[in-house]
Motif scaffolding. Structure first.
Motif, PDB file in Angstrom:
ATOM      1  N   GLY A 126       0.794  -1.206   0.000  1.00 15.85           N
ATOM      2  CA  GLY A 126       0.000   0.000   0.000  1.00 15.85           C
ATOM      3  C   GLY A 126       0.830   1.261   0.000  1.00 15.85           C
ATOM      4  N   GLY A 127       2.070   1.164  -0.449  1.00 16.98           N
ATOM      5  CA  GLY A 127       2.988   2.301  -0.386  1.00 16.98           C
ATOM      6  C   GLY A 127       3.108   3.034  -1.700  1.00 16.98           C
ATOM      7  N   THR A 128       4.283   2.969  -2.297  1.00 15.35           N
ATOM      8  CA  THR A 128       4.582   3.742  -3.492  1.00 15.35           C
ATOM      9  C   THR A 128       3.689   3.349  -4.662  1.00 15.35           C
ATOM     10  N   PRO A 129       3.037   4.325  -5.324  1.00 12.87           N
ATOM     11  CA  PRO A 129       2.295   4.010  -6.543  1.00 12.87           C
ATOM     12  C   PRO A 129       3.234   3.375  -7.566  1.00 12.87           C
ATOM     13  N   ILE A 130       2.762   2.339  -8.251  1.00 13.97           N
ATOM     14  CA  ILE A 130       3.649   1.604  -9.152  1.00 13.97           C
ATOM     15  C   ILE A 130       3.937   2.419 -10.412  1.00 13.97           C
ATOM     16  N   GLY A 131       2.907   2.713 -11.193  1.00 19.13           N
ATOM     17  CA  GLY A 131       3.112   3.514 -12.387  1.00 19.13           C
ATOM     18  C   GLY A 131       4.133   2.922 -13.341  1.00 19.13           C
ATOM     19  N   THR A 132       4.520   3.705 -14.328  1.00 20.13           N
ATOM     20  CA  THR A 132       5.508   3.280 -15.317  1.00 20.13           C
ATOM     21  C   THR A 132       6.459   4.437 -15.605  1.00 20.13           C
ATOM     22  N   LEU A 133       7.467   4.154 -16.409  1.00 18.33           N
ATOM     23  CA  LEU A 133       8.506   5.128 -16.722  1.00 18.33           C
ATOM     24  C   LEU A 133       8.526   5.385 -18.217  1.00 18.33           C
ATOM     25  N   LEU A 134       8.505   6.650 -18.614  1.00 18.40           N
ATOM     26  CA  LEU A 134       8.691   7.032 -20.002  1.00 18.40           C
ATOM     27  C   LEU A 134      10.112   7.568 -20.128  1.00 18.40           C
ATOM     28  N   ILE A 135      10.885   6.970 -21.030  1.00 14.30           N
ATOM     29  CA  ILE A 135      12.318   7.272 -21.114  1.00 14.30           C
ATOM     30  C   ILE A 135      12.714   7.475 -22.576  1.00 14.30           C
ATOM     31  N   THR A 136      13.410   8.579 -22.843  1.00 17.62           N
ATOM     32  CA  THR A 136      13.900   8.820 -24.195  1.00 17.62           C
ATOM     33  C   THR A 136      15.291   8.234 -24.372  1.00 17.62           C
ATOM     34  N   SER A 137      15.609   7.942 -25.615  1.00 12.90           N
ATOM     35  CA  SER A 137      16.978   7.600 -25.994  1.00 12.90           C
ATOM     36  C   SER A 137      17.338   8.452 -27.193  1.00 12.90           C
ATOM     37  N   GLU A 138      18.547   9.027 -27.182  1.00 11.89           N
ATOM     38  CA  GLU A 138      18.989   9.873 -28.294  1.00 11.89           C
ATOM     39  C   GLU A 138      19.406   9.073 -29.521  1.00 11.89           C
ATOM     40  N   THR A 139      19.535   7.777 -29.375  1.00  8.75           N
ATOM     41  CA  THR A 139      20.136   6.979 -30.439  1.00  8.75           C
ATOM     42  C   THR A 139      19.337   7.022 -31.727  1.00  8.75           C
ATOM     43  N   GLU A 140      18.005   6.863 -31.651  1.00 13.05           N
ATOM     44  CA  GLU A 140      17.199   6.734 -32.874  1.00 13.05           C
ATOM     45  C   GLU A 140      16.543   8.023 -33.354  1.00 13.05           C
ATOM     46  N   PRO A 141      15.938   8.888 -32.574  1.00 14.10           N
ATOM     47  CA  PRO A 141      15.635   8.788 -31.141  1.00 14.10           C
ATOM     48  C   PRO A 141      14.383   7.957 -30.897  1.00 14.10           C
ATOM     49  N   SER A 142      14.087   7.726 -29.601  1.00 16.27           N
ATOM     50  CA  SER A 142      12.921   6.924 -29.246  1.00 16.27           C
ATOM     51  C   SER A 142      12.389   7.361 -27.889  1.00 16.27           C
ATOM     52  N   ILE A 143      11.132   6.984 -27.630  1.00 16.61           N
ATOM     53  CA  ILE A 143      10.559   7.074 -26.286  1.00 16.61           C
ATOM     54  C   ILE A 143       9.911   5.730 -26.004  1.00 16.61           C
ATOM     55  N   ARG A 144      10.375   5.077 -24.951  1.00 14.91           N
ATOM     56  CA  ARG A 144       9.820   3.788 -24.559  1.00 14.91           C
ATOM     57  C   ARG A 144       9.169   3.897 -23.190  1.00 14.91           C
ATOM     58  N   ARG A 145       8.160   3.055 -22.975  1.00 14.61           N
ATOM     59  CA  ARG A 145       7.556   2.930 -21.656  1.00 14.61           C
ATOM     60  C   ARG A 145       8.113   1.678 -20.989  1.00 14.61           C
ATOM     61  N   TYR A 146       8.629   1.861 -19.768  1.00 16.03           N
ATOM     62  CA  TYR A 146       9.207   0.756 -19.013  1.00 16.03           C
ATOM     63  C   TYR A 146       8.409   0.515 -17.739  1.00 16.03           C
ATOM     64  N   SER A 147       8.423  -0.732 -17.281  1.00 18.29           N
ATOM     65  CA  SER A 147       7.942  -1.033 -15.942  1.00 18.29           C
ATOM     66  C   SER A 147       8.997  -0.577 -14.943  1.00 18.29           C
ATOM     67  N   ARG A 148       8.622  -0.582 -13.675  1.00 23.51           N
ATOM     68  CA  ARG A 148       9.572  -0.129 -12.651  1.00 23.51           C
ATOM     69  C   ARG A 148      10.813  -1.008 -12.566  1.00 23.51           C
ATOM     70  N   ASP A 149      10.699  -2.264 -13.027  1.00 28.35           N
ATOM     71  CA  ASP A 149      11.866  -3.154 -12.990  1.00 28.35           C
ATOM     72  C   ASP A 149      12.608  -3.198 -14.317  1.00 28.35           C
ATOM     73  N   GLY A 150      12.297  -2.266 -15.227  1.00 32.10           N
ATOM     74  CA  GLY A 150      13.086  -2.122 -16.443  1.00 32.10           C
ATOM     75  C   GLY A 150      12.624  -2.916 -17.642  1.00 32.10           C
ATOM     76  N   LYS A 151      11.398  -3.445 -17.633  1.00 32.79           N
ATOM     77  CA  LYS A 151      10.884  -4.174 -18.787  1.00 32.79           C
ATOM     78  C   LYS A 151      10.169  -3.220 -19.739  1.00 32.79           C
ATOM     79  N   ILE A 152      10.384  -3.395 -21.048  1.00 33.31           N
ATOM     80  CA  ILE A 152       9.751  -2.539 -22.053  1.00 33.31           C
ATOM     81  C   ILE A 152       8.280  -2.926 -22.196  1.00 33.31           C
ATOM     82  N   LEU A 153       7.395  -1.927 -22.105  1.00 36.00           N
ATOM     83  CA  LEU A 153       5.957  -2.148 -22.209  1.00 36.00           C
ATOM     84  C   LEU A 153       5.366  -1.549 -23.473  1.00 36.00           C
ATOM     85  N   ASP A 154       5.982  -0.512 -24.005  1.00 34.28           N
ATOM     86  CA  ASP A 154       5.393   0.214 -25.135  1.00 34.28           C
ATOM     87  C   ASP A 154       6.482   1.069 -25.765  1.00 34.28           C
TER      88      ASP A 154
END
Length: 358
Positions: A126-154
């Motif tokens: 019942g603590g920290t809201p889980i949510g997800t992470l939106l992270i850019t990369s300059e390489t392509e560029p790209s924006i990916r959605r990750y889970s809190r443990d680093g798995k790509i979701l979108d």
């Protein structure tokens, strides 16, 4: 973005502008905000070098490119070599580290970070809201959605013109640097660091996306922002509650050091440039309006030292920014520098107070 040595030749960029419409022993603690003015709008409370050249759980702590504030009050710090740190907001001490990678397991040039909590559940305690992470990369560029443990979701769509050449017109290592959610959480905004090929020198594109069902994002409007000189890029943007933006402009001049300026910008009446192929002086194109809040070189040094020439020894390669709260009419803003894991650069946190009204 990793360190580049750029000789400042701003004259051409300024001329082109007329074509468009216009925490420990390493911490300095200062009691008086009034005496620490960088400008009438910005003051600095203190700075901290506590994490400079340290490690956590076998991972180098540094290379920071973005910051975000989590719902439990902790900080997330993204480094551009594929790690995401959880930091204690008071002490800055690392509490966790999560490795990141692309779909093939390759490292990212990770630059922008948003903690997305539109419909977040809390964890099992019942603590920290889980949510997800939106992270850019300059390489392509790209924006990916990750889970809190680093798995790509979108993965979000990117306009073809903003892709790195030859796929598009962007230059490698000069793409998506800043990332922020606008008020209400329905619109995501990413800032390119430098212009794409064909655009006027200093004209940087800001791309937006609109949230759809299932918390996906579709492409939306695009705007043009003009930096003060060709050698300055945009490493970070942060949205204010009223829809305006805090924007960092940053550059580096060999033998002189860093230039870092903080602006208040308003995209709400800017022209949608998503269908404008090249920004080279079209009449009627309204840029994002901006107002200089402070040149960080004008801040008091607070006893800081620099490992290489700087206009002010307080300065370094400032790249990340987050709004951490509001107090007495001022926003509390935290900046961080990217040390590039370089002996002559410093991982430094800056605690600012920013007023966005006269």
């Amino acid at each position: 973005m990793r360190l580049r040595t750029v000789l400042a030749t701003a004259t051409a960029g300024l001329a082109a502008a007329t074509c468009l419409t216009a925490a420990g022993p390493a911490t300095a603690n200062v009691n008086s905000v009034t005496n620490n003015a960088c400008s009438p709008s910005v003051s600095i409370d203190r700075f901290s070098d506590a994490l400079d050249k340290t490690t956590y759980d076998g991972t180098f702590v540094g290379n920071f490119s973005a910051l975000a504030l989590d719902k439990d009050g902790s900080l997330a710090a993204l480094e551009d070599r594929s790690s995401l740190f959880g930091l204690d907001a008071k002490t800055l001490q690392p509490k966790s580290v999560v490795p990141l990678a692309d779909e093939n397991g390759a490292a990212l040039d990770s630059e922008g970070l948003v903690i997305d909590l539109p419909h977040a559940r809390t964890d099992s305690r019942g603590g920290t809201p889980i949510g997800t992470l939106l992270i850019t990369s300059e390489t392509e560029p790209s924006i990916r959605r990750y889970s809190r443990d680093g798995k790509i979701l979108d993965r979000l769509p990117v306009p073809s013109s903003l892709l790195v050449a030859p796929a598009g017109r962007a230059v490698s290592n000069q793409t998506f640097e800043g990332l922020t959610l606008l008020p209400g959480g329905h619109t995501l905004l990413a800032s390119m660091e430098y212009p794409i090929a064909g655009d006027t020198s200093g004209a940087v594109r800001f791309q937006t996306w609109t949230r759809t069902k299932g918390d996906h994002f579709r492409l939306a409007a695009q705007y043009a922002y003009k930096t003060d000189a060709a050698f300055l890029g945009v490493p970070e943007v942060q949205a204010l509650p009223d829809g305006r933006l805090l924007v960092l402009e940053r550059g580096y001049t060999s033998g002189v050091g860093n230039t870092v300026r903080l602006y208040l910008a308003d995209p709400r009446h800017a022209t949608d440039t998503s269908k404008i192929d090249t920004l080279t002086g079209q009449p009627g194109v309204r840029l994002i309006k901006k107002t200089l809040l402070a040149d960080i070189a004008d801040c008091p040094t607070l006893g800081a030292t620099a490992k290489q020439p700087q206009p002010n020894p307080l300065l370094d390669n400032i790249e990340g920014m987050v709004i951490t709260g509001r107090e007495k009419g001022a926003y509390k803003v935290l900046l961080v520098s990217d040390d590039n894991q370089n002996a002559v650069q410093t991982t430094r946190f800056y605690y600012l107070r920013v007023r966005t009204t006269p």
